[in-house]
Structure formats: C-alpha cells, structure tokens
Design a protein around this motif. Sequence first.
Motif, PDB file in Angstrom:
ATOM      1  N   PHE A  74      32.788 -45.490 -48.658  1.00 43.77           N
ATOM      2  CA  PHE A  74      32.986 -46.162 -49.638  1.00 43.77           C
ATOM      3  C   PHE A  74      34.418 -46.100 -50.412  1.00 43.77           C
ATOM      4  CE2 PHE A  74      28.226 -45.637 -49.254  1.00 43.77           C
ATOM      5  CZ  PHE A  74      27.858 -47.161 -49.117  1.00 43.77           C
ATOM      6  N   THR A  75      34.789 -47.112 -50.732  1.00 42.29           N
ATOM      7  CA  THR A  75      36.132 -47.270 -51.495  1.00 42.29           C
ATOM      8  C   THR A  75      35.659 -46.642 -52.964  1.00 42.29           C
ATOM      9  OG1 THR A  75      36.931 -48.797 -50.071  1.00 42.29           O
ATOM     10  CG2 THR A  75      37.992 -48.520 -52.040  1.00 42.29           C
ATOM     11  N   ALA A  76      36.489 -45.849 -53.287  1.00 43.25           N
ATOM     12  CA  ALA A  76      36.491 -45.068 -54.592  1.00 43.25           C
ATOM     13  C   ALA A  76      37.944 -45.597 -55.304  1.00 43.25           C
ATOM     14  CB  ALA A  76      36.597 -43.741 -54.909  1.00 43.25           C
ATOM     15  N   ARG A  77      37.685 -46.072 -56.702  1.00 50.61           N
ATOM     16  CA  ARG A  77      38.955 -46.792 -57.385  1.00 50.61           C
ATOM     17  C   ARG A  77      39.947 -45.653 -57.626  1.00 50.61           C
ATOM     18  NH1 ARG A  77      34.957 -45.957 -60.733  1.00 50.61           N
ATOM     19  NH2 ARG A  77      35.049 -44.829 -62.588  1.00 50.61           N
ATOM     20  N   ASP A  78      39.325 -44.354 -57.916  1.00 45.63           N
ATOM     21  CA  ASP A  78      40.527 -43.223 -58.020  1.00 45.63           C
ATOM     22  C   ASP A  78      39.541 -41.835 -57.550  1.00 45.63           C
ATOM     23  OD1 ASP A  78      38.546 -42.547 -60.255  1.00 45.63           O
ATOM     24  OD2 ASP A  78      39.652 -43.862 -61.448  1.00 45.63           O
ATOM     25  N   GLU A 104      44.387 -33.735 -45.125  1.00 44.76           N
ATOM     26  CA  GLU A 104      45.743 -34.463 -44.542  1.00 44.76           C
ATOM     27  C   GLU A 104      45.794 -34.852 -43.358  1.00 44.76           C
ATOM     28  OE1 GLU A 104      49.006 -32.000 -45.639  1.00 44.76           O
ATOM     29  OE2 GLU A 104      48.579 -31.926 -47.862  1.00 44.76           O
ATOM     30  N   ARG A 105      44.589 -34.419 -42.541  1.00 40.74           N
ATOM     31  CA  ARG A 105      44.613 -34.525 -41.133  1.00 40.74           C
ATOM     32  C   ARG A 105      44.541 -36.341 -40.853  1.00 40.74           C
ATOM     33  NH1 ARG A 105      39.626 -32.367 -42.322  1.00 40.74           N
ATOM     34  NH2 ARG A 105      37.873 -33.894 -42.469  1.00 40.74           N
ATOM     35  N   ALA A 112      38.658 -37.380 -50.106  1.00 40.49           N
ATOM     36  CA  ALA A 112      37.352 -37.838 -50.028  1.00 40.49           C
ATOM     37  C   ALA A 112      36.315 -36.716 -50.169  1.00 40.49           C
ATOM     38  CB  ALA A 112      37.321 -38.308 -48.429  1.00 40.49           C
ATOM     39  N   ALA A 113      35.217 -37.117 -50.356  1.00 42.87           N
ATOM     40  CA  ALA A 113      33.982 -36.119 -50.436  1.00 42.87           C
ATOM     41  C   ALA A 113      33.028 -36.583 -49.578  1.00 42.87           C
ATOM     42  CB  ALA A 113      33.644 -35.976 -51.981  1.00 42.87           C
ATOM     43  N   TYR A 114      32.011 -35.474 -48.990  1.00 35.60           N
ATOM     44  CA  TYR A 114      30.965 -36.245 -47.927  1.00 35.60           C
ATOM     45  C   TYR A 114      29.686 -35.566 -48.503  1.00 35.60           C
ATOM     46  CZ  TYR A 114      35.148 -36.938 -45.122  1.00 35.60           C
ATOM     47  OH  TYR A 114      36.385 -37.565 -44.833  1.00 35.60           O
ATOM     48  N   VAL A 115      28.724 -36.213 -48.346  1.00 29.66           N
ATOM     49  CA  VAL A 115      27.324 -35.762 -48.539  1.00 29.66           C
ATOM     50  C   VAL A 115      26.452 -36.334 -47.511  1.00 29.66           C
ATOM     51  CG1 VAL A 115      27.704 -35.540 -51.085  1.00 29.66           C
ATOM     52  CG2 VAL A 115      26.672 -37.902 -50.181  1.00 29.66           C
ATOM     53  N   VAL A 126      35.980 -42.294 -50.479  1.00 23.37           N
ATOM     54  CA  VAL A 126      37.310 -42.158 -50.302  1.00 23.37           C
ATOM     55  C   VAL A 126      38.421 -42.780 -51.254  1.00 23.37           C
ATOM     56  CG1 VAL A 126      37.331 -43.754 -48.382  1.00 23.37           C
ATOM     57  CG2 VAL A 126      39.174 -42.129 -48.609  1.00 23.37           C
ATOM     58  N   CYS A 127      39.293 -42.252 -51.633  1.00 27.43           N
ATOM     59  CA  CYS A 127      40.406 -42.824 -52.440  1.00 27.43           C
ATOM     60  C   CYS A 127      41.615 -42.645 -51.589  1.00 27.43           C
ATOM     61  CB  CYS A 127      40.636 -42.208 -54.001  1.00 27.43           C
ATOM     62  SG  CYS A 127      41.961 -42.804 -54.637  1.00 27.43           S
ATOM     63  N   GLN A 128      42.338 -43.682 -51.294  1.00 20.89           N
ATOM     64  CA  GLN A 128      43.466 -43.520 -50.274  1.00 20.89           C
ATOM     65  C   GLN A 128      44.962 -43.609 -50.939  1.00 20.89           C
ATOM     66  OE1 GLN A 128      43.324 -44.344 -46.078  1.00 20.89           O
ATOM     67  NE2 GLN A 128      41.013 -45.142 -46.360  1.00 20.89           N
TER      68      GLN A 128
END
Length: 130
Positions: A74-78, A104-105, A112-115, A126-128
């Motif tokens: 999911f896209t996160a705003r920040d 960084e890979r 990002a964070a994963y659950v 994830v915020c890119q």
Amino acid sequence: MSVIDHIELSVADAEASRRFYEAALRPLGLSRVVSIDPARTAHGGARHGFGRDGYPSLWFHEETGSRLPSHVAFTARDRTAVDAFHEMALAHGGRDNGAPGVRERYHPHYYAAYVLDPDGNNIEAVCQTE
C-alpha cells in the motif's frame, strides 16, 4: 486512471481480517467501505471491501480450503504513516515481517514496513519519497 480496479484476497476468518485491516489500513487513509453478509455471496463467506473515497478497491472474502500467501503493498503518504501502519498492524494481530526502514536494495528513498496478516499474507506499507 489506476491500472487495477480492485484486488480480492481469500481469508480464513473474515471478521478477524476485518478487525486487523480496519486498524492497519487507517494510517494509510483506507477504511472499510462495505460489508456483505455471507447469505448474499456466491461462496457463502462474508466479504469486506476497503478503499478510499467510498470505493472498495481491496476486498477480503472468507473461504475454506488451502491458500497460498499473497503480497500486497500500500502507498503511504509519508514515513510517519508507514510507522503508524506497522504499529497498528502489530497491535491488532499482525506479526512483524520487517520493521519500518529504508530498503536501499530497491532505491535510497524506499521506506517500508512489512507485517503478516492473520492468514500469513505479507502486507507492506511503502513511501517512496524523501
């Protein structure tokens, strides 16, 4: 226009998934838009649709049988939203699969964070951007 109209994943327990996703997706601006009673579904299990602006673009339906885990990002705003997603997901039954941080890979700004959700699906926020 988005390339994908909606995604639907099968889950073992629609109510457990509803509670998990209501909390975990709130920091990302997603909420439950609609729930469909099992009597009104083709497969006989409850369905819950989540999205933004009243449109359910992410669906979960209860289904028995074997299933393989999926990955949804999911896209996160920040970055703060990524952190909040991770915290809320863990507080509501998710299992850590990667704490918030830069990956960084992928590239220097991929935060990002994963659950793992109650069914073992790998859910990412994830915020890119910097």
